[in-house]
Design a protein around this motif. Structure first.
Motif, PDB file in Angstrom:
ATOM      1  N   PHE A 359      36.646   6.084 -24.366  1.00 51.37           N
ATOM      2  CA  PHE A 359      38.047   6.514 -24.394  1.00 51.37           C
ATOM      3  C   PHE A 359      38.619   6.619 -22.990  1.00 51.37           C
ATOM      4  O   PHE A 359      39.747   6.188 -22.738  1.00 51.37           O
ATOM      5  CB  PHE A 359      38.163   7.859 -25.115  1.00 51.37           C
ATOM      6  CG  PHE A 359      39.577   8.365 -25.236  1.00 51.37           C
ATOM      7  CD1 PHE A 359      40.466   7.767 -26.109  1.00 51.37           C
ATOM      8  CD2 PHE A 359      40.017   9.436 -24.480  1.00 51.37           C
ATOM      9  CE1 PHE A 359      41.776   8.227 -26.220  1.00 51.37           C
ATOM     10  CE2 PHE A 359      41.309   9.898 -24.575  1.00 51.37           C
ATOM     11  CZ  PHE A 359      42.196   9.292 -25.457  1.00 51.37           C
ATOM     12  N   PHE A 360      37.832   7.171 -22.075  1.00 54.26           N
ATOM     13  CA  PHE A 360      38.299   7.272 -20.694  1.00 54.26           C
ATOM     14  C   PHE A 360      38.546   5.890 -20.101  1.00 54.26           C
ATOM     15  O   PHE A 360      39.602   5.640 -19.496  1.00 54.26           O
ATOM     16  CB  PHE A 360      37.288   8.034 -19.831  1.00 54.26           C
ATOM     17  CG  PHE A 360      37.614   7.968 -18.363  1.00 54.26           C
ATOM     18  CD1 PHE A 360      38.583   8.798 -17.826  1.00 54.26           C
ATOM     19  CD2 PHE A 360      37.003   7.043 -17.529  1.00 54.26           C
ATOM     20  CE1 PHE A 360      38.931   8.724 -16.487  1.00 54.26           C
ATOM     21  CE2 PHE A 360      37.337   6.956 -16.182  1.00 54.26           C
ATOM     22  CZ  PHE A 360      38.293   7.802 -15.665  1.00 54.26           C
ATOM     23  N   GLU A 361      37.603   4.992 -20.227  1.00 55.77           N
ATOM     24  CA  GLU A 361      37.723   3.668 -19.619  1.00 55.77           C
ATOM     25  C   GLU A 361      38.920   2.897 -20.170  1.00 55.77           C
ATOM     26  O   GLU A 361      39.565   2.130 -19.446  1.00 55.77           O
ATOM     27  CB  GLU A 361      36.438   2.878 -19.836  1.00 55.77           C
ATOM     28  CG  GLU A 361      35.251   3.430 -19.046  1.00 55.77           C
ATOM     29  CD  GLU A 361      33.954   2.720 -19.375  1.00 55.77           C
ATOM     30  OE1 GLU A 361      33.949   1.852 -20.282  1.00 55.77           O
ATOM     31  OE2 GLU A 361      32.930   3.033 -18.729  1.00 55.77           O
ATOM     32  N   ASN A 362      39.248   3.125 -21.429  1.00 55.74           N
ATOM     33  CA  ASN A 362      40.359   2.392 -22.053  1.00 55.74           C
ATOM     34  C   ASN A 362      41.726   2.996 -21.759  1.00 55.74           C
ATOM     35  O   ASN A 362      42.749   2.321 -21.937  1.00 55.74           O
ATOM     36  CB  ASN A 362      40.157   2.331 -23.577  1.00 55.74           C
ATOM     37  CG  ASN A 362      39.013   1.435 -23.974  1.00 55.74           C
ATOM     38  OD1 ASN A 362      38.704   0.460 -23.288  1.00 55.74           O
ATOM     39  ND2 ASN A 362      38.357   1.759 -25.079  1.00 55.74           N
ATOM     40  N   ASN A 363      41.752   4.245 -21.299  1.00 55.89           N
ATOM     41  CA  ASN A 363      43.054   4.914 -21.164  1.00 55.89           C
ATOM     42  C   ASN A 363      43.328   5.560 -19.811  1.00 55.89           C
ATOM     43  O   ASN A 363      44.494   5.658 -19.408  1.00 55.89           O
ATOM     44  CB  ASN A 363      43.192   5.993 -22.247  1.00 55.89           C
ATOM     45  CG  ASN A 363      43.196   5.413 -23.640  1.00 55.89           C
ATOM     46  OD1 ASN A 363      44.208   4.878 -24.097  1.00 55.89           O
ATOM     47  ND2 ASN A 363      42.064   5.515 -24.331  1.00 55.89           N
ATOM     48  N   PHE A 364      42.310   6.005 -19.098  1.00 52.97           N
ATOM     49  CA  PHE A 364      42.546   6.778 -17.888  1.00 52.97           C
ATOM     50  C   PHE A 364      41.842   6.241 -16.657  1.00 52.97           C
ATOM     51  O   PHE A 364      41.913   6.861 -15.595  1.00 52.97           O
ATOM     52  CB  PHE A 364      42.135   8.245 -18.113  1.00 52.97           C
ATOM     53  CG  PHE A 364      42.948   8.937 -19.165  1.00 52.97           C
ATOM     54  CD1 PHE A 364      44.247   9.320 -18.923  1.00 52.97           C
ATOM     55  CD2 PHE A 364      42.410   9.173 -20.423  1.00 52.97           C
ATOM     56  CE1 PHE A 364      45.012   9.952 -19.898  1.00 52.97           C
ATOM     57  CE2 PHE A 364      43.154   9.804 -21.414  1.00 52.97           C
ATOM     58  CZ  PHE A 364      44.458  10.192 -21.145  1.00 52.97           C
TER      59      PHE A 364
END
Length: 380
Positions: A359-364
């Motif tokens: 989730f982090f890699e895809n959004n932040f």
């Protein structure tokens, strides 16, 4: 391109999540070799030495601090330009944090600098925008950081319609608005005809080491604002008694001033490098009960692949409310159960660890936010 960036606090101070966001923007400008001048508000903890440190890190070219002038320096200007206007607009004093002398100092910086873009952090500093500058080439951006109307709802004279209208009217002065969450983009864009850009908080991708010994079971990072004090009180009164005493908890930040001393809780008032703490940590918590906007500490945790146990407010601003590495509940019993299962069930832990990482890699991840900022600054 020459940019002036106003942010009232020291971006190199690690005590609050909003400072982390400001620092991430400074790193973007440095990475893109953009000439950046910086303006902050002088205080006991934000001095010329701080400006020198920002320069030393090559994050800014020139730095200035707005200082409050004494009434005695110009008694006529004090009453005509500051005191009387403040009293006339006393209903909305929450939306103006400038002090006597700030506007004149800021106007001089603008006139001397010949900037292409001026970025003002927070709507309650929007009065630094000077109508005398209308019509010149400078583009003005307000970086909202938060939905302020919600922050003021406990004020005695609060009125939703008047406060929200005031917040929107102040934004309308600018050429562009930045927000930090999808919820705020949706809300503000309904009432604004100017561009509203989602500029998420970003962090570099963290290399996660599986060999580092995990000496901390739970990390809780928070400052001492009203929302955090209330949230910490809830956690330590309602959730902590349900947890086994052999769980190792580390609390980081000024919130330590407001929590009891407990046998299995390590209290760290100030940590220079939180990354070193996160590397030794298994999970984090974010028991927020109120407040708006993205919780920066949640994003920091996800960047390290750490599952987060949080309340509903903890996932504010996240694009996905599920499958994101966060386990969410406002019920103390379930909150406690999530913590214990993560610490005791390796399969359950690994599932949420991978979700947090993805989730982090895809959004932040920095790359994502840099693409948004590049489109704003280089593709106009």
């Amino acid at each position: 391109m020459k940019i002036l960036y106003f942010y009232p606090e020291n971006p190199l101070s690690y005590s609050q999540g909003n400072n982390s966001r400001a620092l991430s923007l400074l790193n973007y400008f440095k990475d893109r070799s953009i000439h950046l001048d910086f303006v902050g508000e002088h205080s006991d903890v934000f001095t010329e030495d701080s400006i020198k440190e920002l320069k030393k890190e090559k994050l800014i070219q020139n730095g200035y601090l707005l200082k409050k002038k004494k009434k005695s320096e110009n008694i006529i200007r004090y009453y005509l330009d500051y005191s009387f206007p403040k009293k006339l607009n006393s209903r909305f004093k929450d939306f103006d944090r400038t002090k006597f002398g700030h506007k004149d100092q800021f106007l001089k910086i603008i006139n001397d600098g010949d900037y292409d873009i001026v970025i003002i952090s927070y709507v309650y500093w929007s009065s630094l925008f000077n109508m005398e500058l209308n019509g010149n080439k400078t583009k003005w951006i307000v970086d909202t950081h938060d939905f302020l109307t919600s922050q003021f709802q406990d004020n005695k004279k609060f009125s939703l319609d008047r406060y929200f209208k005031k917040e929107i009217d102040l934004m309308k002065k600018f050429d562009c608005v930045w927000v930090i969450s999808n919820e705020e983009k949706y809300l503000f864009s309904q009432f604004l005809k100017i561009p509203v850009h989602l500029v998420a908080h970003s962090l570099p991708k963290t290399e996660i080491s599986l060999n580092t010994e995990k000496t901390i079971d739970i990390v809780y990072v928070a400052s001492e604002n009203f929302h955090n004090v209330k949230s910490a009180d809830w956690f330590f009164k309602k959730v902590y008694p349900l947890l086994p005493l052999d769980i190792r908890i580390t609390v980081v930040g000024k919130i330590n001033k407001h929590i009891p001393k407990l046998q299995n809780v390590e209290n760290l008032l100030l940590v220079k490098d939180l990354n070193e703490v996160y590397k030794k940590t298994r999970i984090t918590i974010c028991p927020m009960l109120s407040g708006t906007g993205v919780k920066i500490k949640v994003i920091e945790s996800l960047s390290h692949g750490l599952p987060v146990v949080c309340t509903e407010r903890g996932v504010d601003g996240l694009i996905n409310k599920t499958n994101n590495g966060c386990l969410t509940s406002n019920d103390p019993l379930l909150f406690s159960a999530y913590i214990q299962r993560l610490l005791n069930d390796s399969e359950f832990y690994n599932k949420h660890h991978l979700e947090a990482k993805s989730f982090f890699e895809n959004n932040f991840d920095t790359k994502r936010t840099y693409e948004v900022l590049d489109a704003i600054f280089f593709q106009q």
